[in-house]
Write a protein that holds these residues in place. Sequence first.
Motif, PDB file in Angstrom:
ATOM      1  N   ARG A  85       0.843  -1.194   0.000  1.00 22.99           N
ATOM      2  CA  ARG A  85       0.000   0.000   0.000  1.00 22.99           C
ATOM      3  C   ARG A  85       0.879   1.244   0.000  1.00 22.99           C
ATOM      4  NH1 ARG A  85      -2.161  -0.173   4.922  1.00 22.99           N
ATOM      5  NH2 ARG A  85      -0.786   1.450   5.730  1.00 22.99           N
ATOM      6  N   ILE A  86       0.473   2.241  -0.782  1.00 23.78           N
ATOM      7  CA  ILE A  86       1.100   3.556  -0.739  1.00 23.78           C
ATOM      8  C   ILE A  86       0.132   4.485  -0.012  1.00 23.78           C
ATOM      9  CG2 ILE A  86       1.963   5.521  -2.073  1.00 23.78           C
ATOM     10  CD1 ILE A  86       2.696   3.595  -4.294  1.00 23.78           C
ATOM     11  N   GLY A  87       0.546   4.972   1.161  1.00 23.32           N
ATOM     12  CA  GLY A  87      -0.312   5.839   1.950  1.00 23.32           C
ATOM     13  C   GLY A  87       0.024   7.304   1.755  1.00 23.32           C
ATOM     14  N   LYS A  88      -0.509   8.127   2.640  1.00 27.91           N
ATOM     15  CA  LYS A  88      -0.305   9.569   2.551  1.00 27.91           C
ATOM     16  C   LYS A  88       1.159   9.937   2.732  1.00 27.91           C
ATOM     17  CE  LYS A  88      -1.836  13.935   4.597  1.00 27.91           C
ATOM     18  NZ  LYS A  88      -2.671  14.563   5.653  1.00 27.91           N
ATOM     19  N   ASP A  89       1.802   9.340   3.727  1.00 26.60           N
ATOM     20  CA  ASP A  89       3.203   9.669   3.995  1.00 26.60           C
ATOM     21  C   ASP A  89       4.045   8.450   4.334  1.00 26.60           C
ATOM     22  OD1 ASP A  89       2.205   9.075   6.479  1.00 26.60           O
ATOM     23  OD2 ASP A  89       2.364  11.114   7.271  1.00 26.60           O
ATOM     24  N   SER A  90       3.570   7.273   3.882  1.00 26.98           N
ATOM     25  CA  SER A  90       4.334   6.051   4.159  1.00 26.98           C
ATOM     26  C   SER A  90       4.046   4.990   3.098  1.00 26.98           C
ATOM     27  CB  SER A  90       3.991   5.494   5.548  1.00 26.98           C
ATOM     28  OG  SER A  90       2.634   5.092   5.606  1.00 26.98           O
ATOM     29  N   VAL A  91       4.920   3.999   3.050  1.00 20.38           N
ATOM     30  CA  VAL A  91       4.778   2.871   2.122  1.00 20.38           C
ATOM     31  C   VAL A  91       4.780   1.595   2.951  1.00 20.38           C
ATOM     32  CG1 VAL A  91       5.782   1.624   0.174  1.00 20.38           C
ATOM     33  CG2 VAL A  91       6.003   4.114   0.309  1.00 20.38           C
ATOM     34  N   LEU A  92       3.745   0.784   2.806  1.00 19.01           N
ATOM     35  CA  LEU A  92       3.665  -0.483   3.521  1.00 19.01           C
ATOM     36  C   LEU A  92       4.106  -1.605   2.586  1.00 19.01           C
ATOM     37  CD1 LEU A  92       2.803  -2.025   6.093  1.00 19.01           C
ATOM     38  CD2 LEU A  92       0.528  -2.268   5.046  1.00 19.01           C
ATOM     39  N   GLN A 126       6.720  -4.266   6.890  1.00 12.74           N
ATOM     40  CA  GLN A 126       7.522  -3.090   7.230  1.00 12.74           C
ATOM     41  C   GLN A 126       6.913  -1.832   6.618  1.00 12.74           C
ATOM     42  OE1 GLN A 126      10.627  -5.513   5.567  1.00 12.74           O
ATOM     43  NE2 GLN A 126      12.076  -4.752   7.087  1.00 12.74           N
ATOM     44  N   GLU A 127       7.000  -0.726   7.346  1.00 11.85           N
ATOM     45  CA  GLU A 127       6.473   0.552   6.878  1.00 11.85           C
ATOM     46  C   GLU A 127       7.621   1.537   6.737  1.00 11.85           C
ATOM     47  OE1 GLU A 127       2.413   3.165   7.533  1.00 11.85           O
ATOM     48  OE2 GLU A 127       3.143   1.846   9.130  1.00 11.85           O
ATOM     49  N   LEU A 128       7.736   2.144   5.561  1.00 13.04           N
ATOM     50  CA  LEU A 128       8.821   3.064   5.266  1.00 13.04           C
ATOM     51  C   LEU A 128       8.258   4.468   5.030  1.00 13.04           C
ATOM     52  CD1 LEU A 128      10.746   0.822   2.695  1.00 13.04           C
ATOM     53  CD2 LEU A 128      11.201   1.050   5.155  1.00 13.04           C
ATOM     54  N   PRO A 129       9.032   5.498   5.342  1.00 10.94           N
ATOM     55  CA  PRO A 129       8.540   6.868   5.119  1.00 10.94           C
ATOM     56  C   PRO A 129       8.454   7.200   3.627  1.00 10.94           C
ATOM     57  CG  PRO A 129      10.825   6.892   5.838  1.00 10.94           C
ATOM     58  CD  PRO A 129      10.370   5.468   5.965  1.00 10.94           C
ATOM     59  N   LEU A 130       7.473   8.003   3.281  1.00 11.28           N
ATOM     60  CA  LEU A 130       7.303   8.489   1.906  1.00 11.28           C
ATOM     61  C   LEU A 130       7.316  10.010   1.949  1.00 11.28           C
ATOM     62  CD1 LEU A 130       6.664   8.066  -1.108  1.00 11.28           C
ATOM     63  CD2 LEU A 130       4.233   7.960  -0.489  1.00 11.28           C
ATOM     64  N   SER A 131       8.355  10.607   1.368  1.00  7.54           N
ATOM     65  CA  SER A 131       8.489  12.061   1.434  1.00  7.54           C
ATOM     66  C   SER A 131       7.562  12.735   0.432  1.00  7.54           C
ATOM     67  CB  SER A 131       9.942  12.475   1.152  1.00  7.54           C
ATOM     68  OG  SER A 131      10.272  12.256  -0.209  1.00  7.54           O
TER      69      SER A 131
END
Length: 234
Positions: A199-206, A211-216
């Motif tokens: 999943r691509i969220g508002k400010d993160s990538v699952l 694992q969840e990574l930050p999305l700038s």
Amino acid sequence: MKIAVVDDSKEDAALIVTYLERFERENSQSFQIKVFYASIDFLEEYKGDYDVVFLDIEMPGSDGLEVAREIRSKDQSVGIIFITSLAQYAIEGYAVQAIDFMVKPVGYYNFSTKLQKAFRFIETHREKDILINNKEGIFRIRVSEILYIEKERDYLLFHMKEDCFSTRGSIKEIKDKMSGLPFSECTSGCLVHLHYIKRIGKDSVLLTSGQELPLSRRQKKTFTQDYIQFMGGM
């Protein structure tokens, strides 16, 4: 190239076979085609040796989505194209990294476009290896097993499904090395394997690993476009 057609409708399966034979003639291709009229027959025979699977969603017994999940548990590189009478089912194809879907009745132009997408998918998922050199030795690792790569001081950390390797290097160097492979930068200093995105969220990538990574904000547009292109524009 080996292709499976899985559809309980003999008429619909025959149409796909006719289109494949036409595509062969028009594009000087050679296919090995096998038709399955029951999902259980396909799963019993499946050994990860098909390049493309045309899969009907609405079938008795195990439906196409269940079959696709079973395939993906064994094979990450096969191209899956759903065939359905109801377009709303197709959105669930994201969960199994389907290339695309076709709504019945299928026209030849639509079919040939999806098949060409499948070829591109297969090419980006071919197995490739890279060498990691560190104080413990030289390791050959499969690109397909890298979840993401992150920069930590002077080191690059290669996060794998079951391990983590480190080596000296820069993000620029590894981006150049991975050029043409399905990786995109979600934030400065972090390259993600697009195949493992859940999943691509508002400010993160699952990731599919949990694992969840930050999305700038700066990278979000490009990262999202890279993912959509990787998924074949679905």
